[in-house]
Motif scaffolding. Sequence first.
Motif, mmCIF file in Angstrom:
data_model
loop_
_atom_site.group_PDB
_atom_site.id
_atom_site.type_symbol
_atom_site.label_atom_id
_atom_site.label_comp_id
_atom_site.label_asym_id
_atom_site.label_seq_id
_atom_site.Cartn_x
_atom_site.Cartn_y
_atom_site.Cartn_z
ATOM 1 N N PRO A 163 0.461 -12.748 0.712
ATOM 2 C CA PRO A 163 0.775 -12.961 -0.707
ATOM 3 C C PRO A 163 -0.048 -12.054 -1.608
ATOM 4 N N VAL A 164 0.611 -11.458 -2.588
ATOM 5 C CA VAL A 164 -0.073 -10.606 -3.548
ATOM 6 C C VAL A 164 0.017 -11.250 -4.927
ATOM 7 N N ARG A 165 -0.891 -10.862 -5.802
ATOM 8 C CA ARG A 165 -0.927 -11.425 -7.151
ATOM 9 C C ARG A 165 -0.875 -10.279 -8.145
ATOM 10 N N PRO A 166 0.326 -9.712 -8.372
ATOM 11 C CA PRO A 166 0.422 -8.558 -9.272
ATOM 12 C C PRO A 166 -0.043 -8.869 -10.684
ATOM 13 N N HIS A 167 0.184 -10.104 -11.138
ATOM 14 C CA HIS A 167 -0.221 -10.449 -12.497
ATOM 15 C C HIS A 167 -1.751 -10.441 -12.618
ATOM 16 N N GLN A 168 -2.428 -10.945 -11.593
ATOM 17 C CA GLN A 168 -3.889 -10.938 -11.610
ATOM 18 C C GLN A 168 -4.417 -9.511 -11.574
ATOM 19 N N THR A 169 -3.791 -8.673 -10.729
ATOM 20 C CA THR A 169 -4.206 -7.277 -10.648
ATOM 21 C C THR A 169 -4.006 -6.567 -11.983
ATOM 22 N N ALA A 170 -2.835 -6.795 -12.603
ATOM 23 C CA ALA A 170 -2.562 -6.179 -13.905
ATOM 24 C C ALA A 170 -3.570 -6.636 -14.947
ATOM 25 N N ALA A 171 -3.947 -7.920 -14.888
ATOM 26 C CA ALA A 171 -4.933 -8.438 -15.835
ATOM 27 C C ALA A 171 -6.294 -7.779 -15.609
ATOM 28 N N ASP A 172 -6.689 -7.622 -14.328
ATOM 29 C CA ASP A 172 -7.970 -6.987 -14.010
ATOM 30 C C ASP A 172 -8.004 -5.541 -14.506
ATOM 31 N N VAL A 173 -6.897 -4.825 -14.270
ATOM 32 C CA VAL A 173 -6.822 -3.436 -14.719
ATOM 33 C C VAL A 173 -6.866 -3.372 -16.244
ATOM 34 N N GLY A 174 -6.170 -4.296 -16.894
ATOM 35 C CA GLY A 174 -6.186 -4.334 -18.355
ATOM 36 C C GLY A 174 -7.585 -4.573 -18.898
ATOM 37 N N LEU A 184 -12.238 -5.975 -5.711
ATOM 38 C CA LEU A 184 -10.846 -6.380 -5.894
ATOM 39 C C LEU A 184 -10.230 -5.798 -7.159
ATOM 40 N N ILE A 185 -11.043 -5.100 -7.958
ATOM 41 C CA ILE A 185 -10.517 -4.384 -9.119
ATOM 42 C C ILE A 185 -10.232 -2.954 -8.682
ATOM 43 N N PRO A 186 -8.993 -2.482 -8.787
ATOM 44 C CA PRO A 186 -8.667 -1.122 -8.312
ATOM 45 C C PRO A 186 -9.605 -0.071 -8.886
ATOM 46 N N GLY A 187 -10.279 0.648 -7.990
ATOM 47 C CA GLY A 187 -11.183 1.708 -8.415
ATOM 48 C C GLY A 187 -12.419 1.220 -9.137
ATOM 49 N N GLY A 188 -12.655 -0.100 -9.154
ATOM 50 C CA GLY A 188 -13.792 -0.629 -9.910
ATOM 51 C C GLY A 188 -13.732 -0.241 -11.375
ATOM 52 N N LEU A 189 -12.512 -0.171 -11.922
ATOM 53 C CA LEU A 189 -12.313 0.305 -13.293
ATOM 54 C C LEU A 189 -13.104 -0.549 -14.285
ATOM 55 N N GLY A 190 -13.895 0.104 -15.084
ATOM 56 C CA GLY A 190 -14.712 -0.591 -16.067
ATOM 57 C C GLY A 190 -16.074 -0.967 -15.524
ATOM 58 N N VAL A 191 -16.110 -1.439 -14.289
ATOM 59 C CA VAL A 191 -17.377 -1.837 -13.664
ATOM 60 C C VAL A 191 -18.249 -0.612 -13.431
ATOM 61 N N GLN A 192 -17.645 0.456 -12.902
ATOM 62 C CA GLN A 192 -18.402 1.682 -12.663
ATOM 63 C C GLN A 192 -18.966 2.232 -13.972
ATOM 64 N N GLU A 193 -18.144 2.284 -15.001
ATOM 65 C CA GLU A 193 -18.581 2.851 -16.277
ATOM 66 C C GLU A 193 -19.692 2.019 -16.916
ATOM 67 N N LEU A 194 -19.545 0.696 -16.857
ATOM 68 C CA LEU A 194 -20.549 -0.175 -17.463
ATOM 69 C C LEU A 194 -21.872 -0.087 -16.709
ATOM 70 N N SER A 195 -21.820 -0.158 -15.376
ATOM 71 C CA SER A 195 -23.062 -0.129 -14.599
ATOM 72 C C SER A 195 -23.779 1.205 -14.767
ATOM 73 N N GLY A 196 -23.022 2.305 -14.802
ATOM 74 C CA GLY A 196 -23.640 3.610 -14.995
ATOM 75 C C GLY A 196 -24.306 3.733 -16.349
ATOM 76 N N ALA A 197 -23.637 3.245 -17.392
ATOM 77 C CA ALA A 197 -24.201 3.315 -18.744
ATOM 78 C C ALA A 197 -25.458 2.465 -18.864
ATOM 79 N N VAL A 198 -25.430 1.267 -18.268
ATOM 80 C CA VAL A 198 -26.586 0.371 -18.342
ATOM 81 C C VAL A 198 -27.771 0.944 -17.578
ATOM 82 N N LEU A 199 -27.524 1.433 -16.363
ATOM 83 C CA LEU A 199 -28.612 1.985 -15.557
ATOM 84 C C LEU A 199 -29.252 3.199 -16.237
#
Length: 352
Positions: free
Chosen positions: A23-34, A292-307
Amino acid sequence: ASLPAEGSGRGGAPAHRAGKRWPVRPHQTAADVGVGFALVGWLVHRVGPARLWDLVRPLGGLAPIILLPYAVGAIFDVIGWARTLAPPQRRAVPFWRLYAIRLAGEAVNSITPTAGLAGEPVKAYLLRFSRVRTGDAVASVVIAKSALVAAQIVFTLAGLLVFLHWLGVLRDRAALMAVGSAIGFGIVALIVAGQRRGLAAGTARWLRSIAPRWSAIARLEGRAAEIDGALIRFYRDDPRGFLVASAYHMVAWLIGAGEVWLFLALMRVSCTWREALIIESLTQATMASAALIPGGLGVQELSGAVLCRILGIGEAAGLALMLLKRAREIAFAALGLALLPWLARQARTAQK
């Protein structure tokens, strides 16, 4: 993605008719990407597009050089993967093909919310059409992924050690570091022990218990004995193979730290090797926690900026650095996805 059975090609029943898919959850994935896009947009607004442009503008005609570190690091990753194959199979698969297969698989990993696992069956599927038996192909992918994770654990611990020393609290956190190291190495030991005793059959039984109608489980069960045999042979015939593969992956992780230093140098931002190691190791660890977020979108940018802000390099430089890494990632993902149809056509041709 799941590894197709030998008979699922031309003339066989399509795999999706054999049963239900996971089972996949496209709506959850779309929300994470958003949320990821929104977070990146907020960071860009906070820093200011003009400031970011001032930082990346010095690259000019040198911009293509941002592709070089990853391309070189991938060579060491491929060498590490090749070490998990038996010598005859290693000689049978051209290095360039193994490199292309890895790029394609990693591209799938980067765009799917599957904790970096969806591309692994793709690698095994494409590898088996290079005169590598299915069991051996799956086993090599499993071992290589495990070696990559083992190297990342060491890399993260090294970065955390350096960061705590930089903060001046290493002595106070020595016991915690010791516990963390023991847990990390214990996880690796359990993974290797499981593979040495036959991982596929146990995994198939576990998956059957939680998703009895998932069609891929039947294919895994049908190949479990072959995969387990290949895993056991690897550790029996090449006792040092896992450590050697992990060492090559470790070199690739260190090249990632070099990428951080190079990108900041191109932006004319001062950065020491120690700071580059901290940024890369802890950013990658943060992304692994949000796999579980495709490409770690947003997480990579935030962690890099904070560090980078903590290290005194600056929030703007950290965000610009991560956006350059994101541009490089998109370029290689596009290349990998472009290679995928060509590799798949070769696989179908070999299957006929």
